[in-house]
Write a protein that holds these residues in place. Sequence first.
Motif, mmCIF file in Angstrom:
data_model
loop_
_atom_site.group_PDB
_atom_site.id
_atom_site.type_symbol
_atom_site.label_atom_id
_atom_site.label_comp_id
_atom_site.label_asym_id
_atom_site.label_seq_id
_atom_site.Cartn_x
_atom_site.Cartn_y
_atom_site.Cartn_z
ATOM 1 N N VAL A 1 0.860 -1.180 0.000
ATOM 2 C CA VAL A 1 0.000 0.000 0.000
ATOM 3 C C VAL A 1 0.897 1.231 0.000
ATOM 4 O O VAL A 1 1.791 1.357 0.825
ATOM 5 C CB VAL A 1 -0.936 0.013 1.229
ATOM 6 N N ARG A 2 0.634 2.121 -0.971
ATOM 7 C CA ARG A 2 1.423 3.351 -1.075
ATOM 8 C C ARG A 2 0.481 4.546 -1.157
ATOM 9 O O ARG A 2 -0.610 4.448 -1.705
ATOM 10 C CB ARG A 2 2.317 3.311 -2.315
ATOM 11 N N THR A 3 0.947 5.669 -0.611
ATOM 12 C CA THR A 3 0.202 6.912 -0.636
ATOM 13 C C THR A 3 0.719 7.763 -1.787
ATOM 14 O O THR A 3 1.925 7.983 -1.902
ATOM 15 C CB THR A 3 0.379 7.679 0.691
ATOM 16 N N ARG A 4 -0.171 8.217 -2.641
ATOM 17 C CA ARG A 4 0.237 9.038 -3.786
ATOM 18 C C ARG A 4 0.669 10.422 -3.321
ATOM 19 O O ARG A 4 -0.036 11.087 -2.563
ATOM 20 C CB ARG A 4 -0.901 9.191 -4.781
ATOM 21 N N ALA A 5 1.809 10.852 -3.809
ATOM 22 C CA ALA A 5 2.283 12.207 -3.537
ATOM 23 C C ALA A 5 1.421 13.186 -4.330
ATOM 24 O O ALA A 5 1.022 12.904 -5.463
ATOM 25 C CB ALA A 5 3.748 12.345 -3.943
ATOM 26 N N GLY A 6 1.097 14.296 -3.738
ATOM 27 C CA GLY A 6 0.305 15.306 -4.418
ATOM 28 C C GLY A 6 -1.171 14.977 -4.499
ATOM 29 O O GLY A 6 -1.937 15.713 -5.112
ATOM 30 N N ALA A 7 -1.587 13.855 -3.906
ATOM 31 C CA ALA A 7 -3.001 13.464 -3.903
ATOM 32 C C ALA A 7 -3.342 12.958 -2.500
ATOM 33 O O ALA A 7 -3.520 11.757 -2.302
ATOM 34 C CB ALA A 7 -3.268 12.396 -4.955
ATOM 35 N N PRO A 8 -3.391 13.850 -1.533
ATOM 36 C CA PRO A 8 -3.649 13.432 -0.152
ATOM 37 C C PRO A 8 -4.905 12.567 -0.041
ATOM 38 O O PRO A 8 -5.923 12.860 -0.662
ATOM 39 C CB PRO A 8 -3.836 14.749 0.594
#
Length: 92
Positions: free
Chosen positions: A34-41
Amino acid sequence: MSSEPEPGLVPEHLRTRYQGDPVTLTVDGQEFRVRTRAGAPGTYDFDWLTGPHEYGFALSGPAEPAMSRAEMERHIRDFLADIDPATGYLAE
């Protein structure tokens, strides 16, 4: 040096960028990153690492609070429940 793009490489401006360290979870014997997109909180990509195909899903929600591990596991279980065992893809 050629200005032509190299086959198989995604241009820099089209690559998805991530922030923070990925979380690896094993749920019901299946491994996901699971990864969190940068620039898309609040937007998370779930990659099914042990699935039969290169496959996964994405979720978007509020930026705060960050999604908990328990919430991630629940979303993964919901995803797996919808997988057709014969095809390894979402059931139609």
